[in-house]
Scaffold this motif. Sequence first.
Motif, PDB file in Angstrom:
ATOM      1  N   GLY A  93      -4.373   7.727  -5.248  1.00 47.82           N
ATOM      2  CA  GLY A  93      -4.850   7.605  -3.880  1.00 47.82           C
ATOM      3  C   GLY A  93      -4.237   8.650  -2.980  1.00 47.82           C
ATOM      4  O   GLY A  93      -4.917   9.284  -2.167  1.00 47.82           O
ATOM      5  N   ARG A  94      -2.926   8.864  -3.125  1.00 49.93           N
ATOM      6  CA  ARG A  94      -2.249   9.860  -2.289  1.00 49.93           C
ATOM      7  C   ARG A  94      -2.726  11.272  -2.611  1.00 49.93           C
ATOM      8  O   ARG A  94      -2.916  12.095  -1.696  1.00 49.93           O
ATOM      9  N   GLU A  95      -2.918  11.564  -3.891  1.00 51.25           N
ATOM     10  CA  GLU A  95      -3.408  12.889  -4.282  1.00 51.25           C
ATOM     11  C   GLU A  95      -4.786  13.155  -3.686  1.00 51.25           C
ATOM     12  O   GLU A  95      -5.058  14.246  -3.168  1.00 51.25           O
ATOM     13  N   VAL A 108       1.779   9.389   4.580  1.00 49.96           N
ATOM     14  CA  VAL A 108       2.979   8.743   4.050  1.00 49.96           C
ATOM     15  C   VAL A 108       2.547   7.574   3.172  1.00 49.96           C
ATOM     16  O   VAL A 108       1.373   7.204   3.137  1.00 49.96           O
ATOM     17  N   TRP A 109       3.524   6.976   2.472  1.00 47.16           N
ATOM     18  CA  TRP A 109       3.222   5.790   1.689  1.00 47.16           C
ATOM     19  C   TRP A 109       3.080   4.561   2.583  1.00 47.16           C
ATOM     20  O   TRP A 109       3.722   4.464   3.634  1.00 47.16           O
ATOM     21  N   GLN A 110       2.269   3.616   2.149  1.00 43.32           N
ATOM     22  CA  GLN A 110       2.222   2.306   2.773  1.00 43.32           C
ATOM     23  C   GLN A 110       3.597   1.646   2.637  1.00 43.32           C
ATOM     24  O   GLN A 110       4.204   1.676   1.568  1.00 43.32           O
ATOM     25  N   PRO A 111       4.113   1.038   3.703  1.00 44.80           N
ATOM     26  CA  PRO A 111       5.407   0.365   3.559  1.00 44.80           C
ATOM     27  C   PRO A 111       5.282  -0.931   2.758  1.00 44.80           C
ATOM     28  O   PRO A 111       4.291  -1.647   2.872  1.00 44.80           O
ATOM     29  N   TRP A 112       6.267  -1.194   1.900  1.00 47.71           N
ATOM     30  CA  TRP A 112       6.339  -2.475   1.211  1.00 47.71           C
ATOM     31  C   TRP A 112       6.403  -3.575   2.273  1.00 47.71           C
ATOM     32  O   TRP A 112       7.037  -3.413   3.312  1.00 47.71           O
ATOM     33  N   ASP A 113       5.750  -4.705   2.013  1.00 45.62           N
ATOM     34  CA  ASP A 113       5.479  -5.685   3.068  1.00 45.62           C
ATOM     35  C   ASP A 113       6.671  -6.600   3.371  1.00 45.62           C
ATOM     36  O   ASP A 113       6.578  -7.830   3.314  1.00 45.62           O
ATOM     37  N   THR A 114       7.803  -5.963   3.716  1.00 43.93           N
ATOM     38  CA  THR A 114       8.958  -6.718   4.207  1.00 43.93           C
ATOM     39  C   THR A 114       9.030  -6.570   5.721  1.00 43.93           C
ATOM     40  O   THR A 114       8.553  -5.567   6.276  1.00 43.93           O
ATOM     41  N   PRO A 115       9.662  -7.530   6.413  1.00 39.20           N
ATOM     42  CA  PRO A 115       9.778  -7.395   7.875  1.00 39.20           C
ATOM     43  C   PRO A 115      10.458  -6.100   8.307  1.00 39.20           C
ATOM     44  O   PRO A 115      10.024  -5.450   9.265  1.00 39.20           O
TER      45      PRO A 115
END
Length: 462
Positions: A93-95, A108-115
């Motif tokens: 997806g990023r490529e 950028v990457w999607q952030p891992w779903d932590t607060p």
Amino acid sequence: MRSLSLRLYGAFTSLVQPLVRRKLKRRAEAEPGYAVAVEERFGHYDDAAVGTGWCWVHAVSLGESRAAGILIAELRRQHPGIPILLTHGTATGREEGAKLLEPSDLQVWQPWDTPSAVARFLDRFAPRIGVLMETEVWPEMVAACRERRIPLVLANARLNEKSLASAERLGWLARPAYSGLTAVWAQTEADAHRLVSLGAKVAGVYGNLKFDATPDARQLAAAAKFKGQLPRPLVVLASSREGEEQMLLDVLKRFGATSPLPPEQPGIDSIARQVAAVQWMVVPRHPQRFDEVAALIESNGFGVARRSAAGAPTAAEIWLGDSLGEMALYYGLADVALLGGSFEALGGQNLIEAAACGCPVILGPSTFNFAEVADLAVAAGAALRVQTMEQAVRAALSLVGDAVRRDAMVQSAHGFAASNRGAAERTAAAVLAIAEGASPMPARTAASPAVAPEERAEPTLD
């Protein structure tokens, strides 16, 4: 105040973060793209630009990135100069997303779903609006955007029965997440009904953005040029998934593809001769499987001619499409396509690109990911449905031997693709209306002069 369920979810995603890091490290061994900028996934952006006013588009993987490209192009047409923040979850997806960027954009990457990771992402970029593509709804991100009054929408939305059942089992998380979205634009009426059942605010049924994609003209031209030199018709197993290549190889072997041809008999055209009169090609869905599929083909007694390698293929070989971003070339070469993902219980891949290229499609029994599109394609005469790989091979052989019927399917495929366009214009207008309502958009500017893409050699299969 946040609900207990959301607090428990946040504690869980934080607790498993070391496992996520370990998984990324393992994935990077096969796909180096997963080793790029790993800390971005946890909300740390050492080199990323700070900014506000981004139109944030999240496209988790390859298919969503291609759909995002269609939407982004229309957003730029309707609002030149709009700054795009693009996020992804997978290396492919990023490529693919990197091809969409202009100088004012950021990826950028999607952030891992932590607060904590989500908070750092939103603090850093402060998007004016967030656009999630197709299926990606994360509870923490939805809650955080709602608390900050950042509109978050789901575009080109789809939800099959299997995913609905999974969401209902986790209704305590899924329902607040779907109901917390500002707006949802569904691909089909069936998708809309399922989304509404989870509390989503469906604001329209706009169709599938991928119908608005234009196949790469250079690839189609290269395919047409090369196809005129092919001595035999070509059938491709397109976007194949694990298990499906073996299904095809088993059928070809059962029909005598690797055995000496029987003597010719007047008036008799054996199945072995029909199979030998076709060039077979396999294009795996995932690039990390290219080498695996090449080895699989050879272990079944066939030679392999790889797209990435030089050399003229011979009649005894199966061609392997081991390249990314060339599906228009492969569909342009093919007389018939067998749709990957539909012969295993995987829900099928999208057939829209094949239709836009005028390639007749044969579907297996599993198309739940694109159920309505598949049914419409069959009804339009652009596709055929079968139940087994053997039936698919027989149907393909029948089509390549019946030029009149095949030409009719080609015309039906073009008509089917053309009649379903328009989702991009509707979706972009809706996104911009919500964004402008949230806060003033940057003043419209004259479109930047088009930058000519780097010249690429014409695709060849020599």
